[in-house]
Write a protein that holds these residues in place. Structure first.
Motif, mmCIF file in Angstrom:
data_model
loop_
_atom_site.group_PDB
_atom_site.id
_atom_site.type_symbol
_atom_site.label_atom_id
_atom_site.label_comp_id
_atom_site.label_asym_id
_atom_site.label_seq_id
_atom_site.Cartn_x
_atom_site.Cartn_y
_atom_site.Cartn_z
ATOM 1 N N ARG A 86 0.827 -1.209 0.000
ATOM 2 C CA ARG A 86 0.000 0.000 0.000
ATOM 3 C C ARG A 86 0.862 1.260 0.000
ATOM 4 N N ASN A 87 1.926 1.202 0.800
ATOM 5 C CA ASN A 87 2.769 2.387 0.972
ATOM 6 C C ASN A 87 3.909 2.476 -0.049
ATOM 7 N N ALA A 88 4.128 1.376 -0.789
ATOM 8 C CA ALA A 88 5.188 1.420 -1.803
ATOM 9 C C ALA A 88 4.789 2.414 -2.893
ATOM 10 N N HIS A 89 5.776 2.911 -3.599
ATOM 11 C CA HIS A 89 5.503 3.813 -4.720
ATOM 12 C C HIS A 89 5.522 3.005 -6.008
ATOM 13 N N PRO A 90 4.910 3.425 -7.084
ATOM 14 C CA PRO A 90 4.216 4.690 -7.280
ATOM 15 C C PRO A 90 2.928 4.790 -6.455
ATOM 16 N N GLN A 91 2.643 6.039 -6.054
ATOM 17 C CA GLN A 91 1.361 6.373 -5.443
ATOM 18 C C GLN A 91 0.481 6.961 -6.543
ATOM 19 N N LEU A 92 -0.808 6.658 -6.456
ATOM 20 C CA LEU A 92 -1.707 7.035 -7.554
ATOM 21 C C LEU A 92 -2.713 8.097 -7.142
ATOM 22 N N SER A 93 -3.236 8.799 -8.152
ATOM 23 C CA SER A 93 -4.354 9.725 -7.942
ATOM 24 C C SER A 93 -5.622 8.894 -7.711
ATOM 25 N N PRO A 94 -6.685 9.514 -7.173
ATOM 26 C CA PRO A 94 -7.896 8.746 -6.874
ATOM 27 C C PRO A 94 -8.462 8.027 -8.110
ATOM 28 N N ASP A 95 -8.324 8.643 -9.291
ATOM 29 C CA ASP A 95 -8.859 7.980 -10.490
ATOM 30 C C ASP A 95 -7.873 6.974 -11.084
ATOM 31 N N GLY A 96 -6.714 6.819 -10.455
ATOM 32 C CA GLY A 96 -5.744 5.822 -10.914
ATOM 33 C C GLY A 96 -5.052 6.191 -12.218
ATOM 34 N N LEU A 97 -5.136 7.459 -12.620
ATOM 35 C CA LEU A 97 -4.554 7.838 -13.921
ATOM 36 C C LEU A 97 -3.196 8.534 -13.796
ATOM 37 N N VAL A 98 -2.930 9.089 -12.606
ATOM 38 C CA VAL A 98 -1.650 9.777 -12.395
ATOM 39 C C VAL A 98 -0.818 8.949 -11.407
ATOM 40 N N ALA A 99 0.449 8.721 -11.744
ATOM 41 C CA ALA A 99 1.336 7.968 -10.848
ATOM 42 C C ALA A 99 2.534 8.837 -10.483
ATOM 43 N N VAL A 100 2.914 8.786 -9.200
ATOM 44 C CA VAL A 100 4.020 9.607 -8.695
ATOM 45 C C VAL A 100 5.004 8.716 -7.949
ATOM 46 N N VAL A 101 6.292 8.871 -8.240
ATOM 47 C CA VAL A 101 7.325 8.310 -7.362
ATOM 48 C C VAL A 101 8.062 9.495 -6.742
ATOM 49 N N HIS A 102 8.475 9.314 -5.494
ATOM 50 C CA HIS A 102 8.957 10.472 -4.729
ATOM 51 C C HIS A 102 10.062 10.068 -3.758
ATOM 52 N N ASN A 103 11.146 10.786 -3.770
ATOM 53 C CA ASN A 103 12.174 10.701 -2.717
ATOM 54 C C ASN A 103 12.088 11.982 -1.915
#
Ligand code: F6R
Length: 613
Positions: A86-103
């Protein structure tokens, strides 16, 4: 610490992402994930544990093979929320269309999250990163393009980030941004890479662009635009990729750490190559870009660093005072940055960092710059943020350090700091013959280390005595004090055996209460000034029944009667004495950890490059 690997271009995406992530494994991580854009949707896979587990997951999920286009990947080192899928990246937008990886860390994530929840957003993870994905989605829903949505979202956050973002609706686009966490673009012939570390893409790109803090890059297959958070276009000049940052190999050794311990003679030889002038009895450190007159005007020195680099700094401060007679002190970087330290125009701040990315050391560097100090870096990674921001300094040229426990960086840092002490000394009272003596001592280092490495069999045997212990002390004084601190750190980080590094004299101000027959003491006891006092301290330990393992100088006739075990290292000048002693300690820690069956190259909870404070 966390790693980012992304790609946009004309090659199958997933193998490139996996290759990049594997090359970032050494940084330390606990989970990983990737996302690719595919036919108007995102395909996402995440797993806990090693990249091999992610590969299994990808195989089980199916549908990732053969896709060409855009994708992002991440290795996560947990900060907000435990390591799980759940906490691993990528994290997604609510609609599942945008993905973000972050340091990095979004510091105001709690208030942003609360505001979004009040608007009806539902969060699926405990991460600070998911807030960013939701903010970007809000802007997308308001009609902004992906690059503008990222820009607007980033204006709302405080903290640090290196991010890569993709949107299933815009598969010919990847957005990358950085503030306080390294991010690079690799320009290849068949596409562009984004990564937190050049090693992730070294074979695919010939040029690299180091993004600056506040940069937002919009990467298309055929175009690259970079602008700032203020929406001002900027040009960043590409640099050549350093081929030395290539895929790491163990070269027949069981672990990277052991390989790196054994390559130390060569690493030091590279550090000193072309930098010593025996006839003039001085050093030539072109990267400092300082004339003798400017060097002579330095009136005090503050060395700042974290962990092993901090301990190298202690040895460096001693050498600066001994040879250059410049008042010098070492300050832990996190303290320096927040303590409002006194910095004068004649202060030189020496920032020491293997990675050149350590968040606290970087912040200390910036604080010293703001206060008008002359900032000099001592870094290993070429083009790293600290090296670039300092603008002047000395590279270690130690080659990539992959094992999480720092080894060759320490030796090369002490070597560089001694060369700096020599150079500074020669602008003051240090005479040519004294300088020549010091040159000879530094030149002898590769051989000194080689001879110490020959003691490995003996050290392996002694490691058996230590492997069963729960607690240990390392003691030393003078130049042996930083050696004691470093020895204890090496032991605890890879063997998980509790070890304390103490000044030999300080032991009786409290910790001596803990000494007993099951608490061994490693005495750093090279024959340098103060040695006889250390012998006295060893007696005190023995009187409390602690088994004593001494690391002493060959020919020392007094130590054998006092210690249960002795590792003899070759004699050398006082200022370089931590070097052979630390080599013996590295081998001791390595063999203890090996006997205990620990994962030496990637110890639990540790990260190679600590980019959060
Ligand atoms: C210990 C170790 C750490 C680093 C510290 C600073 O073996 O590796 O203590 O020395 O995190 O890292 P750098 O030198 O990259 O700033």
């Amino acid at each position: 610490m966390c790693g980012i690997a992304g790609f946009i271009g004309e090659r199958e995406t997933v193998p490139l992402l996996l290759q990049g992530l594997k090359r970032l494994e050494y940084r330390g991580y606990d989970s990983s994930g990737i996302a690719i854009a595919d036919d108007g949707a995102l395909r996402v896979a995440k797993s806990v544990g090693k990249i091999a587990a992610l590969e299994d997951k990808l195989a089980a999920l199916g549908g990732f093979a053969g896709k060409t286009g855009v994708g992002i990947g991440h290795t996560r080192w947990a900060t907000h929320g435990e390591p799980n899928e759940r906490n691993a990246h990528p994290q997604l937008s609510p609609d599942g269309l945008v993905a973000v990886v972050h340091n990095g860390i979004i510091e105001n994530h709690a208030s942003l999250r609360a505001a979004l929840e009040a608007k009806g957003h539902v969060f699926k993870s405990d991460t600070d990163t998911e807030v960013l994905a939701h903010l970007i989605a809000e802007e997308r829903d308001a009609g902004f393009s992906l690059p503008d949505a990222v820009l607007h979202a980033l204006r709302l956050v405080s903290g640090t980030y290196g991010i890569a973002v993709i949107d299933a609706r815009e598969p010919s686009l990847l957005v990358a941004a950085r503030k306080g966490s390294p991010l690079l673009l690799g320009l290849g012939t068949y596409g562009t890479f984004v990564a937190s570390d050049v090693s992730a893409f070294v074979s695919g790109a010939r040029k690299v662009i180091y993004l600056e803090d506040g940069d937002i890059a919009t990467v298309r297959r055929d175009r690259l635009d970079i602008r700032t958070l203020d929406d001002v276009r900027v040009a960043r000049t590409p640099a050549a990729v350093d081929p030395a940052a290539g895929a790491p190999e163990k070269g027949g050794y069981e672990h990277f750490m052991l390989k790196e311990i054994h390559e130390q003679p060569e690493a030091i030889a590279n550090t000193i190559r072309g930098r010593l002038l025996p006839l003039d009895g001085t050093a030539k450190l072109a990267g400092l870009q300082l004339e003798a007159r400017e060097l002579a005007s330095i009136e005090n020195i503050v060395l700042t660093a974290c962990g092993t680099s901090y301990y190298a700094g202690i040895a460096g401060a001693y050498a600066f005072e001994q040879f250059a007679l410049i008042p010098s002190r070492v300050e832990q970087a996190a303290e320096f940055r927040y303590r409002n330290p006194i910095v004068r125009p004649d202060t030189a701040l020496v920032a020491i960092s293997q990675s050149g990315e350590t968040a606290d050391t970087l912040a200390a560097t910036r604080e010293a710059k703001r206060k008008g100090a002359l900032v000099l870096s001592v870094c290993n990674v070429v083009g790293s943020t600290i090296a670039r921001e300092a603008g002047r300094g000395v590279y270690l040229h130690a080659g990539p350090e992959i094992g999480v426990a720092s080894t060759k960086a320490f030796l090369c840092q002490v070597t560089v700091l001694n060369m700096m002490a020599l150079l500074l000394g020669r602008t003051r009272q240090l005479s040519n013959p004294e300088g020549t003596e010091m040159v000879k001592a530094i030149e002898s280092l590769p051989e000194l280390v080689r001879r110490t490495l020959e003691k490995e069999d003996e050290i392996r045997r002694i490691a058996e005595r230590l492997a069963g212990a729960k607690d240990a002390f390392y003691i030393g004084r003078g130049y042996m004090y930083p050696a004691a601190l470093e020895g204890a750190l090496k032991l605890k980080e890879i063997s998980y055996l509790h070890a304390e590094g103490y000044h030999a004299a300080e032991l009786k101000h409290g910790p001596i209460a803990l000494l007993a027959e099951d608490v061994p003491v490693v005495a750093c006891a090279a024959k340098i000034p103060g040695h006889e006092k250390t012998l006295g301290n060893i007696q005190e330990c023995r009187a409390r029944k602690s088994p004593v393992i001494a690391i002493a100088t060959e020919g020392d006739g007094d130590i054998e009667a006092l210690a249960d075990e002795v590792v003899y290292v070759p004699p050398c000048a006082e200022n370089i004495s931590p070097i052979p002693v630390v080599v013996a300690e590295q081998l001791l820690a390595y063999h203890v950890a090996r006997l205990r069956g620990e994962p030496i190259d990637q110890p639990r909870n540790l990260a190679k490059s600590v980019t959060v404070e």
